[in-house]
Design an enzyme around this catalytic site. Structure first.
Site, short mmCIF file in Angstrom:
data_model
loop_
_atom_site.label_atom_id
_atom_site.label_comp_id
_atom_site.label_asym_id
_atom_site.label_seq_id
_atom_site.Cartn_x
_atom_site.Cartn_y
_atom_site.Cartn_z
N GLU A 17 2.91 -14.22 -32.41
CA GLU A 17 2.78 -12.77 -32.61
C GLU A 17 1.98 -12.49 -33.88
O GLU A 17 2.26 -13.06 -34.93
CB GLU A 17 4.18 -12.16 -32.71
N ALA A 51 4.29 1.49 -36.42
CA ALA A 51 5.13 2.67 -36.31
C ALA A 51 4.28 3.93 -36.33
O ALA A 51 3.32 4.03 -37.09
CB ALA A 51 6.15 2.70 -37.44
N ARG A 107 10.41 0.97 -27.43
CA ARG A 107 10.64 2.33 -27.93
C ARG A 107 9.97 2.48 -29.28
O ARG A 107 9.31 3.45 -29.57
CB ARG A 107 12.15 2.59 -28.06
C1 LIG Z 1 9.80 -9.24 -29.92
C2 LIG Z 1 9.79 -7.88 -30.61
C3 LIG Z 1 8.58 -7.23 -30.83
C4 LIG Z 1 8.53 -5.97 -31.46
N1 LIG Z 1 7.31 -5.36 -31.65
C5 LIG Z 1 7.27 -4.14 -32.21
C6 LIG Z 1 6.02 -3.44 -32.36
O1 LIG Z 1 4.97 -3.94 -31.99
N2 LIG Z 1 6.03 -2.18 -32.91
C7 LIG Z 1 7.21 -1.58 -33.31
O2 LIG Z 1 7.17 -0.44 -33.80
N3 LIG Z 1 8.40 -2.22 -33.20
C8 LIG Z 1 8.45 -3.48 -32.65
N4 LIG Z 1 9.67 -4.11 -32.50
C9 LIG Z 1 10.89 -3.45 -33.01
C10 LIG Z 1 11.48 -2.45 -32.01
O3 LIG Z 1 10.60 -1.43 -31.73
C11 LIG Z 1 12.73 -1.89 -32.65
O4 LIG Z 1 13.73 -2.86 -32.67
C12 LIG Z 1 13.23 -0.58 -32.06
O5 LIG Z 1 14.29 -0.12 -32.91
C13 LIG Z 1 13.80 -0.70 -30.67
O6 LIG Z 1 12.83 -0.89 -29.73
P1 LIG Z 1 13.20 -1.35 -28.23
O7 LIG Z 1 11.96 -1.48 -27.50
O8 LIG Z 1 14.11 -2.50 -28.23
O9 LIG Z 1 13.98 -0.05 -27.75
P2 LIG Z 1 15.04 0.21 -26.63
O10 LIG Z 1 15.20 -0.94 -25.71
O11 LIG Z 1 14.69 1.51 -26.03
O12 LIG Z 1 16.42 0.31 -27.46
C14 LIG Z 1 16.56 1.00 -28.67
C15 LIG Z 1 18.03 1.35 -28.91
O13 LIG Z 1 18.39 2.41 -28.06
C16 LIG Z 1 19.44 2.02 -27.20
N5 LIG Z 1 19.12 2.64 -25.91
C17 LIG Z 1 18.21 2.22 -25.00
N6 LIG Z 1 18.19 3.07 -23.93
C18 LIG Z 1 19.08 4.05 -24.23
C19 LIG Z 1 19.52 5.22 -23.55
N7 LIG Z 1 19.05 5.54 -22.34
N8 LIG Z 1 20.44 6.02 -24.15
C20 LIG Z 1 20.94 5.72 -25.35
N9 LIG Z 1 20.57 4.60 -26.07
C21 LIG Z 1 19.65 3.79 -25.49
C22 LIG Z 1 19.45 0.51 -27.20
O14 LIG Z 1 20.74 -0.03 -26.95
C23 LIG Z 1 19.03 0.23 -28.61
O15 LIG Z 1 20.11 0.34 -29.50
C24 LIG Z 1 9.74 -5.37 -31.88
C25 LIG Z 1 10.98 -6.02 -31.65
C26 LIG Z 1 11.01 -7.25 -31.01
C27 LIG Z 1 12.34 -7.93 -30.78
#
Ligand SMILES: Cc1cc2nc3c(=O)[nH]c(=O)nc-3n(C[C@H](O)[C@H](O)[C@H](O)COP(=O)(O)OP(=O)(O)OC[C@H]3O[C@@H](n4cnc5c(N)ncnc54)[C@H](O)[C@@H]3O)c2cc1C
Length: 306
Positions: A17, A51, A107
């Site tokens: 990454e 972000a 997200r």
């Molecule tokens: C491998 C990896 C790569 C990443 N790359 C980036 C990047 O490029 N840019 C960046 O900004 N961040 C990145 N992140 C960080 C990530 O964006 C954050 O951890 C963010 O807080 C959550 O994103 P997510 O896609 O997991 O969100 P989601 O899967 O949508 O989850 C976010 C939170 O909301 C909860 N949730 C999900 N759906 C619902 C719902 N319907 N109702 C209520 N709660 C819900 C989940 O349980 C979780 O607590 C990365 C993380 C990882 C592990």
């Protein structure tokens, strides 16, 4: 090539990454790193999305250059932060036009200075919604994030796994974990994921530590824990950069070997745009091929991690 197909045909996979750099010097560093890692043939590389869309153009540009100029299979990260669905669609069109076949649907984290994620007006609320949106019009291989130590905003593991299931049901074909240091955390998580009926591959996110202070900051930001013995070993290095580097590389090599023997379908390296630590670990893994060993004590874990 699509990453779900790469994993299906080549596992274990190795991926790296990168993040979009902010200066010309850092950009040169990124491409130098990519060229240094190329001989180790990562199965794919990914480029993060800043972000608030702060790196939107940079993400597509760098993902494209790493594919066209360095020859990597690539994946562009995309988040919902600060975007309308029209904005997301425009970015997805650009990614597709560049011939990139893989998108990591997130997200996203809120922009600096903002505590919580706020669904943008006319935008999407979660990675699951983004994965579903992508499926309506584009034919990408979609990946999603997962959190072996539970996402900081989730009340508990079960709730987090329920959302993870929604993300996979919405189109995520593979998952990549947040970084972790304790392999038991990964193996227990994969078991819980399988028990929930989530069948897609779960690639293990590993950071080969080159600087402990920097890694500690990252762990604080993403709520990843550092096991006490590892913390003590770094403390014993007394802040000496060379000793920290040696320890970080040795720990990551051992961690990855155990993960692969235990059945992890791939390692995703958080390389922080630097080659040496990842090169050392990946080079050692390619040379020693621990996944080909008889799966002894850890073998019972293999089925659950694949
Ligand atoms: C491998 C990896 C790569 C990443 N790359 C980036 C990047 O490029 N840019 C960046 O900004 N961040 C990145 N992140 C960080 C990530 O964006 C954050 O951890 C963010 O807080 C959550 O994103 P997510 O896609 O997991 O969100 P989601 O899967 O949508 O989850 C976010 C939170 O909301 C909860 N949730 C999900 N759906 C619902 C719902 N319907 N109702 C209520 N709660 C819900 C989940 O349980 C979780 O607590 C990365 C993380 C990882 C592990």
């Amino acid at each position: 090539m699509r990453i779900d197909e790469i994993i299906a045909t080549r596992a274990p996979t190795f991926s790296v990454e990168f993040f979009p750099p902010k200066t010309e010097e850092a950009t040169a560093q990124l491409y130098a790193t990519a060229r240094e890692l190329a001989p180790l043939e990562p199965d794919f590389v990914s480029v993060t999305y800043g972000a608030g869309g702060s790196t939107r153009d940079g993400t597509v540009e760098i993902t494209t250059a790493l594919k066209d100029e360095v020859g990597f299979e690539t994946m562009a990260h995309l988040s919902c932060v600060g975007e309308t669905t029209e904005g997301l669609a425009a970015t997805l069109d650009r990614i597709a036009a560049a011939g990139i076949e893989n998108v990591f649907a997130l997200r996203g984290d809120p922009p600096r200075g903002q505590e919580d994620f706020v669904q943008p007006e006319g935008g999407l609320a979660s990675a699951a919604e983004l994965a579903a949106f992508i499926g309506t019009r584009w034919d990408f291989s979609v990946g999603g994030a997962c959190f072996p130590e539970v996402h900081p905003e989730a009340p508990d593991l079960e709730t987090d796994l329920a959302y993870l299931k929604t993300k996979v049901d919405s189109g995520a074909r593979f998952l990549i974990t947040q970084l972790f240091f304790d392999n038991q955390v990964y193996f227990d998580f994969v078991r819980a994921v399988r028990a929930r009926g989530i069948e897609v591959p779960v690639l293990a996110g590993v950071i080969p530590v080159a600087s402990f202070a920097q890694t500690k900051r990252i762990c604080e930001l993403c709520d990843a824990s550092i096991p006490a013995p590892l913390e003590a070993a770094f403390a014993a290095a007394g802040g000496d950069p060379e000793r920290e580097f040696e320890l970080g590389v040795a720990y990551a090599a051992q961690q990855c070997a155990e993960l692969l023997i235990g059945g992890a379908p791939g390692i995703h390296f958080y390389a922080l745009n630097r080659a040496p630590a990842t090169r050392a670990v990946l080079g050692a893994l390619r040379a020693s091929r621990p996944w080909e060993r008889v799966r002894g004590a850890a073998g019972s874990l293999a089925a659950s991690a694949e």
